[in-house]
Design a protein around this motif. Structure first.
Motif, PDB file in Angstrom:
ATOM      1  N   ALA A 200       0.867  -1.179  -0.115  1.00  0.00           N
ATOM      2  CA  ALA A 200      -0.318  -0.029  -0.103  1.00  0.00           C
ATOM      3  C   ALA A 200       0.945   1.437   0.074  1.00  0.00           C
ATOM      4  O   ALA A 200       2.121   1.131   0.210  1.00  0.00           O
ATOM      5  CB  ALA A 200      -0.850  -0.092   1.123  1.00  0.00           C
ATOM      6  N   ALA A 201       0.399   2.328  -0.263  1.00  0.00           N
ATOM      7  CA  ALA A 201       1.034   3.637  -0.220  1.00  0.00           C
ATOM      8  C   ALA A 201       1.712   3.996   1.061  1.00  0.00           C
ATOM      9  O   ALA A 201       2.563   4.778   0.989  1.00  0.00           O
ATOM     10  CB  ALA A 201       0.198   4.762  -0.690  1.00  0.00           C
ATOM     11  N   ASP A 202       1.094   3.513   2.070  1.00  0.00           N
ATOM     12  CA  ASP A 202       1.593   3.750   3.467  1.00  0.00           C
ATOM     13  C   ASP A 202       3.056   3.004   3.855  1.00  0.00           C
ATOM     14  O   ASP A 202       3.563   3.133   4.787  1.00  0.00           O
ATOM     15  CB  ASP A 202       0.480   3.463   4.549  1.00  0.00           C
ATOM     16  CG  ASP A 202       0.146   2.124   4.545  1.00  0.00           C
ATOM     17  OD1 ASP A 202       0.707   1.124   3.899  1.00  0.00           O
ATOM     18  OD2 ASP A 202      -0.924   1.856   5.145  1.00  0.00           O
ATOM     19  N   SER A 203       3.486   2.166   2.749  1.00  0.00           N
ATOM     20  CA  SER A 203       4.481   1.251   2.966  1.00  0.00           C
ATOM     21  C   SER A 203       4.540   0.523   4.361  1.00  0.00           C
ATOM     22  O   SER A 203       5.505  -0.021   4.891  1.00  0.00           O
ATOM     23  CB  SER A 203       5.895   2.079   3.221  1.00  0.00           C
ATOM     24  OG  SER A 203       6.041   2.590   1.791  1.00  0.00           O
ATOM     25  N   VAL A 204       3.568   0.177   4.741  1.00  0.00           N
ATOM     26  CA  VAL A 204       3.179  -0.588   6.286  1.00  0.00           C
ATOM     27  C   VAL A 204       2.340  -1.794   5.717  1.00  0.00           C
ATOM     28  O   VAL A 204       2.523  -2.958   6.233  1.00  0.00           O
ATOM     29  CB  VAL A 204       2.364   0.162   7.101  1.00  0.00           C
ATOM     30  CG1 VAL A 204       2.056  -0.609   8.241  1.00  0.00           C
ATOM     31  CG2 VAL A 204       3.216   1.421   7.474  1.00  0.00           C
ATOM     32  N   ARG A 205       1.304  -1.715   5.051  1.00  0.00           N
ATOM     33  CA  ARG A 205       0.487  -2.867   4.448  1.00  0.00           C
ATOM     34  C   ARG A 205       0.792  -3.551   3.305  1.00  0.00           C
ATOM     35  O   ARG A 205       1.042  -2.664   2.455  1.00  0.00           O
ATOM     36  CB  ARG A 205      -1.037  -2.478   4.562  1.00  0.00           C
ATOM     37  CG  ARG A 205      -1.837  -2.025   5.776  1.00  0.00           C
ATOM     38  CD  ARG A 205      -3.144  -1.306   5.520  1.00  0.00           C
ATOM     39  NE  ARG A 205      -2.959  -0.055   4.597  1.00  0.00           N
ATOM     40  CZ  ARG A 205      -3.947   0.258   3.981  1.00  0.00           C
ATOM     41  NH1 ARG A 205      -4.801  -0.218   3.730  1.00  0.00           N
ATOM     42  NH2 ARG A 205      -3.798   1.542   3.139  1.00  0.00           N
ATOM     43  N   LEU A 206       0.665  -4.729   3.213  1.00  0.00           N
ATOM     44  CA  LEU A 206       0.941  -5.618   2.185  1.00  0.00           C
ATOM     45  C   LEU A 206      -0.326  -6.355   1.748  1.00  0.00           C
ATOM     46  O   LEU A 206      -1.144  -7.005   2.476  1.00  0.00           O
ATOM     47  CB  LEU A 206       1.916  -6.631   2.513  1.00  0.00           C
ATOM     48  CG  LEU A 206       3.442  -6.137   2.394  1.00  0.00           C
ATOM     49  CD1 LEU A 206       4.456  -7.309   2.695  1.00  0.00           C
ATOM     50  CD2 LEU A 206       3.643  -6.002   0.786  1.00  0.00           C
ATOM     51  N   ALA A 207      -0.489  -6.334   0.561  1.00  0.00           N
ATOM     52  CA  ALA A 207      -1.709  -7.336  -0.109  1.00  0.00           C
ATOM     53  C   ALA A 207      -0.699  -8.737  -0.509  1.00  0.00           C
ATOM     54  O   ALA A 207       0.100  -8.664  -1.474  1.00  0.00           O
ATOM     55  CB  ALA A 207      -2.168  -6.742  -1.436  1.00  0.00           C
ATOM     56  N   VAL A 208      -1.330  -9.596   0.054  1.00  0.00           N
ATOM     57  CA  VAL A 208      -0.521 -10.980  -0.116  1.00  0.00           C
ATOM     58  C   VAL A 208      -1.508 -11.758  -0.950  1.00  0.00           C
ATOM     59  O   VAL A 208      -2.758 -12.197  -0.462  1.00  0.00           O
ATOM     60  CB  VAL A 208      -0.072 -11.535   1.336  1.00  0.00           C
ATOM     61  CG1 VAL A 208       0.636 -12.933   0.999  1.00  0.00           C
ATOM     62  CG2 VAL A 208       0.609 -10.648   2.043  1.00  0.00           C
ATOM     63  N   GLU A 257      -5.602 -12.850  -7.671  1.00  0.00           N
ATOM     64  CA  GLU A 257      -4.386 -12.046  -7.429  1.00  0.00           C
ATOM     65  C   GLU A 257      -4.995 -10.494  -7.368  1.00  0.00           C
ATOM     66  O   GLU A 257      -6.010 -10.242  -7.985  1.00  0.00           O
ATOM     67  CB  GLU A 257      -3.432 -11.962  -8.550  1.00  0.00           C
ATOM     68  CG  GLU A 257      -2.138 -11.279  -8.365  1.00  0.00           C
ATOM     69  CD  GLU A 257      -1.234 -11.319  -9.523  1.00  0.00           C
ATOM     70  OE1 GLU A 257      -0.790 -10.662 -10.114  1.00  0.00           O
ATOM     71  OE2 GLU A 257      -0.607 -12.519  -9.469  1.00  0.00           O
ATOM     72  N   GLY A 258      -4.121  -9.730  -6.373  1.00  0.00           N
ATOM     73  CA  GLY A 258      -4.611  -8.191  -6.091  1.00  0.00           C
ATOM     74  C   GLY A 258      -3.598  -7.584  -5.792  1.00  0.00           C
ATOM     75  O   GLY A 258      -2.190  -8.039  -5.207  1.00  0.00           O
ATOM     76  N   VAL A 259      -3.589  -6.344  -6.232  1.00  0.00           N
ATOM     77  CA  VAL A 259      -2.609  -5.267  -5.992  1.00  0.00           C
ATOM     78  C   VAL A 259      -3.179  -4.079  -5.372  1.00  0.00           C
ATOM     79  O   VAL A 259      -4.125  -3.590  -5.871  1.00  0.00           O
ATOM     80  CB  VAL A 259      -1.758  -5.035  -7.177  1.00  0.00           C
ATOM     81  CG1 VAL A 259      -0.861  -6.372  -7.477  1.00  0.00           C
ATOM     82  CG2 VAL A 259      -2.532  -4.431  -8.222  1.00  0.00           C
ATOM     83  N   PHE A 260      -2.250  -3.310  -4.598  1.00  0.00           N
ATOM     84  CA  PHE A 260      -2.951  -1.946  -4.064  1.00  0.00           C
ATOM     85  C   PHE A 260      -2.767  -1.117  -5.262  1.00  0.00           C
ATOM     86  O   PHE A 260      -1.895  -1.011  -5.875  1.00  0.00           O
ATOM     87  CB  PHE A 260      -1.965  -1.426  -3.084  1.00  0.00           C
ATOM     88  CG  PHE A 260      -2.679  -1.923  -1.550  1.00  0.00           C
ATOM     89  CD1 PHE A 260      -3.574  -1.438  -1.051  1.00  0.00           C
ATOM     90  CD2 PHE A 260      -1.804  -2.804  -1.015  1.00  0.00           C
ATOM     91  CE1 PHE A 260      -4.244  -1.838   0.193  1.00  0.00           C
ATOM     92  CE2 PHE A 260      -2.345  -3.277   0.268  1.00  0.00           C
ATOM     93  CZ  PHE A 260      -3.530  -2.734   0.806  1.00  0.00           C
ATOM     94  N   LEU A 261      -3.819  -0.160  -5.154  1.00  0.00           N
ATOM     95  CA  LEU A 261      -3.892   1.191  -6.011  1.00  0.00           C
ATOM     96  C   LEU A 261      -3.591   2.280  -5.295  1.00  0.00           C
ATOM     97  O   LEU A 261      -3.624   2.180  -3.964  1.00  0.00           O
ATOM     98  CB  LEU A 261      -5.450   1.155  -6.576  1.00  0.00           C
ATOM     99  CG  LEU A 261      -6.029   0.193  -7.809  1.00  0.00           C
ATOM    100  CD1 LEU A 261      -7.553   0.651  -7.913  1.00  0.00           C
ATOM    101  CD2 LEU A 261      -5.028   0.269  -8.896  1.00  0.00           C
ATOM    102  N   PRO A 262      -3.076   3.514  -5.759  1.00  0.00           N
ATOM    103  CA  PRO A 262      -2.599   4.521  -5.224  1.00  0.00           C
ATOM    104  C   PRO A 262      -3.532   4.997  -4.274  1.00  0.00           C
ATOM    105  O   PRO A 262      -3.164   5.775  -3.098  1.00  0.00           O
ATOM    106  CB  PRO A 262      -2.246   5.461  -6.324  1.00  0.00           C
ATOM    107  CG  PRO A 262      -2.023   4.755  -7.443  1.00  0.00           C
ATOM    108  CD  PRO A 262      -2.813   3.561  -7.349  1.00  0.00           C
ATOM    109  N   ASP A 263      -4.932   4.999  -4.401  1.00  0.00           N
ATOM    110  CA  ASP A 263      -5.750   5.523  -3.784  1.00  0.00           C
ATOM    111  C   ASP A 263      -6.177   4.585  -2.470  1.00  0.00           C
ATOM    112  O   ASP A 263      -7.037   4.840  -1.725  1.00  0.00           O
ATOM    113  CB  ASP A 263      -7.274   5.886  -4.523  1.00  0.00           C
ATOM    114  CG  ASP A 263      -7.837   4.554  -4.965  1.00  0.00           C
ATOM    115  OD1 ASP A 263      -7.365   3.706  -4.878  1.00  0.00           O
ATOM    116  OD2 ASP A 263      -8.903   4.868  -5.691  1.00  0.00           O
TER     117      ASP A 263
END
Length: 347
Positions: A200-208, A257-263
């Motif tokens: 995620a943009a916060d560099s803390v959460r991960l989409a696994v 599969e999934g990835v974070f978006l900037p928002d």
């Protein structure tokens, strides 16, 4: 995972769908793509001049021959080969400043994450593992460390829970935070390994993203708060599952599969249906919230092709359908850029 991909047997042709009615959260009615077999007489579209190609970010990719390359983001051709062979998919990652590409070579017990300058040079080893994902602040590298799909492991290493780990490596110091499987997972047996990682943009959460081991059962997507989690699967604090919503058959569908978006939302590959026997009759590329609610439909994919290596950069999305690379601007109709790939990422 390359072993799970289905061979590409048909061309994918974007078709504009109209008459759906209304808007989506204030946005224009989404354009979606429908896959049409090559025998239908359809043709693959050009690279989409209407999507302001000059503004596209750069692209790095891994070819089916295992070469790490740079692509022309408009024409799709290879402009530079960074590593000639041995690179694995489906994940590569580029530093936030665009200067460094992170990739993996080998497999299973001998997989190693390396880095190389975007302009080329000699690769530098970083750590054991694969599926590297650099954090948006550039300080940390998430790595999957697991022995699956390898002839380099001893028989006793395969499917042994203690050998499966999510590793967060601080690049400056080399220190590692290790998140193993939870205690509820036995020391042997079948359990879902990691198939993709996204910060995620916060560099803390991960989409696994999690991979099925057999029978199309086990796919899933978890959000891991690396500041609180002790394990990379639930139960326990800091790990939440992203549920499947919508239709068809939410109960039997799965998130491939999934990835974070900037928002803070997620770009996902949603498939139906899991179970025995395997019956993949639907592939949907969606933007969803972290609670799984549909925000926007980007595309309808070909049911018999894996849709993986998802990536986002600003207003741009990309993914692989089989071995073909598709790109989308602002969540609009994706266009095929090129083929023959097993991984891709924006620069």
């Amino acid at each position: 995972m390359r072993a799970l991909r289905v061979a590409l047997l048909a061309a994918i042709v974007p078709v504009l769908l109209t008459g759906c009615g209304g808007t989506n959260g204030g946005r224009a009615q989404p354009t979606v793509t429908v896959t049409v077999p090559a025998s239908s007489g359809g043709t693959t579209p050009a690279s989409g001049a209407s999507q302001a190609p000059a503004s596209r970010p750069g692209i790095v990719a891994v070819t089916t021959a295992g070469a790490l390359v740079r692509l022309d983001p408009v024409a799709g051709n290879v402009t530079q080969t960074l590593v000639s062979g041995g690179v694995i998919g489906d994940e590569i990652s580029v530093s936030p400043d665009g200067s460094t590409v992170y990739f993996a070579q080998g497999a299973g017990c001998k997989a190693e994450v390396e880095s190389i300058a975007i302009g080329g040079g000699t690769p530098a080893p970083i750590a054991a593992g694969d599926l590297p994902a650099i954090s948006p602040d550039g300080s940390k590298l998430a790595i999957a460390r697991q022995p699956l799909f390898s002839n380099s492991c001893t028989a006793g290493d395969l499917y042994v829970a203690k050998n499966f780990k999510l590793v967060i490596r601080t690049l400056r110091s080399g220190t590692e935070q290790v998140l193993p499987l939870p205690p509820r997972i036995g020391q042997s047996g079948l359990f879902p390994p990691i198939s993709h990682l996204s910060w995620a943009a916060d560099s803390v959460r991960l989409a696994v993203s999690l991979a099925a081991v057999q029978d199309n059962e086990g796919w899933g997507l978890d959000i891991v708060d690396t500041s609180a989690a002790k394990y990379y699967l639930p139960p326990g604090s800091g790990v939440t599952n992203v549920p499947v919503s919508g239709s068809p058959s939410a109960q039997r569908s799965y998130l491939r599969e999934g990835v974070f978006l900037p928002d803070g939302n997620l770009f996902i590959s949603r498939a139906c249906c899991g179970g025995v026997p395997v019956r993949n009759t639907s592939r949907l590329m969606w933007e969803v919230t972290t609670s799984g609610a549909l925000v926007h439909q980007v595309a309808i994919g070909y049911p018999n092709l894996d849709h993986v290596s998802l990536a986002a950069s600003g207003q741009w999305l990309l993914y692989l359908a089989g071995n073909d690379l598709y790109i989308s601007q602002n969540g609009n109709m994706p266009v095929k850029l090129t083929g023959g790939l097993i991984a891709a990422a924006w620069v």
